[in-house]
Motif scaffolding. Sequence first.
Motif, PDB file in Angstrom:
ATOM      1  N   PHE A 194      -4.894  -6.091  -0.858  1.00 54.30           N
ATOM      2  CA  PHE A 194      -4.063  -5.651  -1.975  1.00 54.30           C
ATOM      3  C   PHE A 194      -3.544  -4.228  -1.783  1.00 54.30           C
ATOM      4  O   PHE A 194      -2.431  -3.902  -2.215  1.00 54.30           O
ATOM      5  CB  PHE A 194      -4.834  -5.759  -3.288  1.00 54.30           C
ATOM      6  CG  PHE A 194      -5.008  -7.165  -3.769  1.00 54.30           C
ATOM      7  CD1 PHE A 194      -3.904  -7.930  -4.116  1.00 54.30           C
ATOM      8  CD2 PHE A 194      -6.275  -7.739  -3.870  1.00 54.30           C
ATOM      9  CE1 PHE A 194      -4.048  -9.234  -4.570  1.00 54.30           C
ATOM     10  CE2 PHE A 194      -6.430  -9.040  -4.309  1.00 54.30           C
ATOM     11  CZ  PHE A 194      -5.322  -9.795  -4.663  1.00 54.30           C
ATOM     12  N   SER A 195      -4.329  -3.374  -1.137  1.00 51.55           N
ATOM     13  CA  SER A 195      -3.874  -1.994  -0.948  1.00 51.55           C
ATOM     14  C   SER A 195      -2.698  -1.903   0.011  1.00 51.55           C
ATOM     15  O   SER A 195      -1.886  -0.973  -0.079  1.00 51.55           O
ATOM     16  CB  SER A 195      -5.032  -1.130  -0.420  1.00 51.55           C
ATOM     17  OG  SER A 195      -5.377  -1.489   0.911  1.00 51.55           O
ATOM     18  N   MET A 196      -2.580  -2.851   0.939  1.00 55.01           N
ATOM     19  CA  MET A 196      -1.480  -2.828   1.891  1.00 55.01           C
ATOM     20  C   MET A 196      -0.295  -3.682   1.448  1.00 55.01           C
ATOM     21  O   MET A 196       0.843  -3.418   1.827  1.00 55.01           O
ATOM     22  CB  MET A 196      -1.962  -3.325   3.275  1.00 55.01           C
ATOM     23  CG  MET A 196      -3.120  -2.545   3.849  1.00 55.01           C
ATOM     24  SD  MET A 196      -2.785  -0.790   4.061  1.00 55.01           S
ATOM     25  CE  MET A 196      -1.742  -0.802   5.507  1.00 55.01           C
ATOM     26  N   ILE A 197      -0.557  -4.690   0.652  1.00 57.95           N
ATOM     27  CA  ILE A 197       0.510  -5.587   0.206  1.00 57.95           C
ATOM     28  C   ILE A 197       1.241  -5.037  -1.017  1.00 57.95           C
ATOM     29  O   ILE A 197       2.468  -5.096  -1.106  1.00 57.95           O
ATOM     30  CB  ILE A 197      -0.057  -6.985  -0.122  1.00 57.95           C
ATOM     31  CG1 ILE A 197      -0.421  -7.727   1.152  1.00 57.95           C
ATOM     32  CG2 ILE A 197       0.926  -7.801  -0.952  1.00 57.95           C
ATOM     33  CD1 ILE A 197       0.779  -8.168   1.954  1.00 57.95           C
ATOM     34  N   THR A 198       0.492  -4.493  -1.965  1.00 61.27           N
ATOM     35  CA  THR A 198       1.064  -4.135  -3.259  1.00 61.27           C
ATOM     36  C   THR A 198       2.174  -3.089  -3.208  1.00 61.27           C
ATOM     37  O   THR A 198       3.190  -3.248  -3.895  1.00 61.27           O
ATOM     38  CB  THR A 198      -0.052  -3.672  -4.219  1.00 61.27           C
ATOM     39  OG1 THR A 198      -1.071  -4.674  -4.277  1.00 61.27           O
ATOM     40  CG2 THR A 198       0.497  -3.428  -5.612  1.00 61.27           C
ATOM     41  N   PRO A 199       2.032  -1.997  -2.425  1.00 60.38           N
ATOM     42  CA  PRO A 199       3.059  -0.948  -2.498  1.00 60.38           C
ATOM     43  C   PRO A 199       4.488  -1.458  -2.299  1.00 60.38           C
ATOM     44  O   PRO A 199       5.386  -1.104  -3.060  1.00 60.38           O
ATOM     45  CB  PRO A 199       2.643   0.014  -1.373  1.00 60.38           C
ATOM     46  CG  PRO A 199       1.172  -0.149  -1.273  1.00 60.38           C
ATOM     47  CD  PRO A 199       0.929  -1.607  -1.526  1.00 60.38           C
ATOM     48  N   HIS A 200       4.705  -2.267  -1.282  1.00 63.16           N
ATOM     49  CA  HIS A 200       6.067  -2.762  -1.031  1.00 63.16           C
ATOM     50  C   HIS A 200       6.268  -4.205  -1.478  1.00 63.16           C
ATOM     51  O   HIS A 200       7.394  -4.625  -1.720  1.00 63.16           O
ATOM     52  CB  HIS A 200       6.384  -2.684   0.469  1.00 63.16           C
ATOM     53  CG  HIS A 200       5.499  -3.564   1.291  1.00 63.16           C
ATOM     54  ND1 HIS A 200       4.252  -3.164   1.714  1.00 63.16           N
ATOM     55  CD2 HIS A 200       5.660  -4.823   1.767  1.00 63.16           C
ATOM     56  CE1 HIS A 200       3.688  -4.129   2.411  1.00 63.16           C
ATOM     57  NE2 HIS A 200       4.523  -5.152   2.455  1.00 63.16           N
ATOM     58  N   PHE A 217       7.135   3.760   5.224  1.00 63.23           N
ATOM     59  CA  PHE A 217       6.673   5.140   5.055  1.00 63.23           C
ATOM     60  C   PHE A 217       5.512   5.289   4.079  1.00 63.23           C
ATOM     61  O   PHE A 217       4.659   6.159   4.257  1.00 63.23           O
ATOM     62  CB  PHE A 217       7.837   6.023   4.579  1.00 63.23           C
ATOM     63  CG  PHE A 217       8.904   6.240   5.606  1.00 63.23           C
ATOM     64  CD1 PHE A 217       8.789   7.262   6.546  1.00 63.23           C
ATOM     65  CD2 PHE A 217      10.023   5.426   5.653  1.00 63.23           C
ATOM     66  CE1 PHE A 217       9.767   7.468   7.499  1.00 63.23           C
ATOM     67  CE2 PHE A 217      11.010   5.624   6.601  1.00 63.23           C
ATOM     68  CZ  PHE A 217      10.884   6.652   7.538  1.00 63.23           C
ATOM     69  N   VAL A 218       5.457   4.463   3.038  1.00 63.52           N
ATOM     70  CA  VAL A 218       4.434   4.627   2.006  1.00 63.52           C
ATOM     71  C   VAL A 218       3.211   3.768   2.278  1.00 63.52           C
ATOM     72  O   VAL A 218       2.069   4.245   2.198  1.00 63.52           O
ATOM     73  CB  VAL A 218       5.016   4.294   0.616  1.00 63.52           C
ATOM     74  CG1 VAL A 218       3.929   4.387  -0.459  1.00 63.52           C
ATOM     75  CG2 VAL A 218       6.165   5.238   0.289  1.00 63.52           C
ATOM     76  N   THR A 275      -5.179   5.269  -2.061  1.00 57.64           N
ATOM     77  CA  THR A 275      -4.589   3.967  -2.363  1.00 57.64           C
ATOM     78  C   THR A 275      -3.862   3.960  -3.692  1.00 57.64           C
ATOM     79  O   THR A 275      -2.789   3.359  -3.836  1.00 57.64           O
ATOM     80  CB  THR A 275      -5.688   2.890  -2.367  1.00 57.64           C
ATOM     81  OG1 THR A 275      -6.295   2.823  -1.082  1.00 57.64           O
ATOM     82  CG2 THR A 275      -5.115   1.526  -2.725  1.00 57.64           C
ATOM     83  N   ALA A 276      -4.424   4.656  -4.678  1.00 58.05           N
ATOM     84  CA  ALA A 276      -3.800   4.694  -6.000  1.00 58.05           C
ATOM     85  C   ALA A 276      -2.400   5.283  -5.925  1.00 58.05           C
ATOM     86  O   ALA A 276      -1.484   4.836  -6.640  1.00 58.05           O
ATOM     87  CB  ALA A 276      -4.662   5.495  -6.967  1.00 58.05           C
ATOM     88  N   ALA A 277      -2.195   6.271  -5.065  1.00 58.11           N
ATOM     89  CA  ALA A 277      -0.875   6.888  -4.939  1.00 58.11           C
ATOM     90  C   ALA A 277       0.113   5.917  -4.311  1.00 58.11           C
ATOM     91  O   ALA A 277       1.262   5.798  -4.752  1.00 58.11           O
ATOM     92  CB  ALA A 277      -0.975   8.167  -4.104  1.00 58.11           C
ATOM     93  N   ARG A 278      -0.312   5.216  -3.276  1.00 56.74           N
ATOM     94  CA  ARG A 278       0.584   4.259  -2.607  1.00 56.74           C
ATOM     95  C   ARG A 278       0.942   3.104  -3.536  1.00 56.74           C
ATOM     96  O   ARG A 278       2.105   2.698  -3.627  1.00 56.74           O
ATOM     97  CB  ARG A 278      -0.079   3.740  -1.322  1.00 56.74           C
ATOM     98  CG  ARG A 278      -0.241   4.814  -0.264  1.00 56.74           C
ATOM     99  CD  ARG A 278      -0.740   4.272   1.055  1.00 56.74           C
ATOM    100  NE  ARG A 278      -2.146   3.911   0.993  1.00 56.74           N
ATOM    101  CZ  ARG A 278      -2.607   2.676   1.047  1.00 56.74           C
ATOM    102  NH1 ARG A 278      -1.771   1.646   1.132  1.00 56.74           N
ATOM    103  NH2 ARG A 278      -3.911   2.438   1.001  1.00 56.74           N
ATOM    104  N   VAL A 279      -0.063   2.572  -4.204  1.00 58.78           N
ATOM    105  CA  VAL A 279       0.187   1.477  -5.142  1.00 58.78           C
ATOM    106  C   VAL A 279       1.056   1.954  -6.296  1.00 58.78           C
ATOM    107  O   VAL A 279       1.936   1.226  -6.776  1.00 58.78           O
ATOM    108  CB  VAL A 279      -1.139   0.895  -5.664  1.00 58.78           C
ATOM    109  CG1 VAL A 279      -0.887  -0.108  -6.785  1.00 58.78           C
ATOM    110  CG2 VAL A 279      -1.917   0.234  -4.529  1.00 58.78           C
ATOM    111  N   GLY A 280       0.843   3.196  -6.724  1.00 63.08           N
ATOM    112  CA  GLY A 280       1.631   3.736  -7.821  1.00 63.08           C
ATOM    113  C   GLY A 280       3.114   3.829  -7.480  1.00 63.08           C
ATOM    114  O   GLY A 280       3.970   3.532  -8.312  1.00 63.08           O
TER     115      GLY A 280
END
Length: 334
Positions: A209-215, A277-278, A285-290
């Motif tokens: 989820f930490s790698m999938i969610t941001p984008h 990039f993100v 992780t919270a920053a990337r997901v945010g």
Amino acid sequence: MDLDAYVAEHEREWRRLDQLCQHRRLGADEADELVALYQRTATHLSVVRSRSPDPALAARLSRLVLTAQGRLTGRPGFSWRAVGRFFGTTFPLAVYRAWPWWCAVAVGFGAVAGFFIWWIAGHPESAAAFIGEEAAAELVDSGFAGYYTEHDAPSFAFQLWTNNAWVAARCLASGILIVPVFYLLWQNALNLGVIGGVLFSYDRAGLFFSMITPHGLLELTGIFVAAGVGLRIGWAWIAPPARLTRGQAVAEAGQTGILVALGLVGVFAVAGLIEAFVTPAEVPTAARVGVGLLAWLGFLGYVLVCGRRARPARSGATEPSGETPASPPPAGQS
């Protein structure tokens, strides 16, 4: 009719019309002259076609008449106002009108991907049947996270952008056939479900989820929109509204598809930048997901606010057909 005599009589008028068409700016007198010569030349063309159909002269006069007509009606050019109108009204309205379709696609895609995640996580041995034991172990150890860092970020973003735009274009173009759209969705929901199921079975759900969610939120939403609008085109062929013929319904829905395809180019550009990039950034992780969550909510809010605002303004306009509804690369693996 003596063709040579006819040409000699009107040659000066045709040349003058051609000269006026080439002028960048016309005065009031020149504009009036252009209108008069355009009308005369159109009459000359009709005479030539009916009395002495000379192909070369008819072609020359046809080109001249069309050029003059284009000058009189105005030549379309680049306009920032048109760009603003497209992104402020046209694109969000097209997406908003199709929301039942792409929301249904999102639910179906999520159900299929979620089922495979649940099944493989509960039956780890089934992962070998899909990708093999060694591949599953390598995916967990380094393959999944390494996918986002093995390429230079700018070129990776461009690759993701073009790939996702191509997938969306395929969904829109093949929508009239319906089946290819379902095949693309199935293929990618399966791919996402298998990857997620493998990581879940190794207790790496957090990594997934930490790698999938941001984008993935924005990227997959773009794919869902493309697939939903594509299926809407197919439905217009199957069940056109009473006010339109089958061909008219498909043409109308297809025009909406072209507008959506143009708008999604920007959506996928943003998703590609986030993924390149993100997603792999060494930040909490919270920053990337945010960042991903803000981009996704921003897009949904943009469609909801601008689309709803534009709809009353066009209440008298014709609604595209198929308003009610009856594989792209998954995020992170595009």
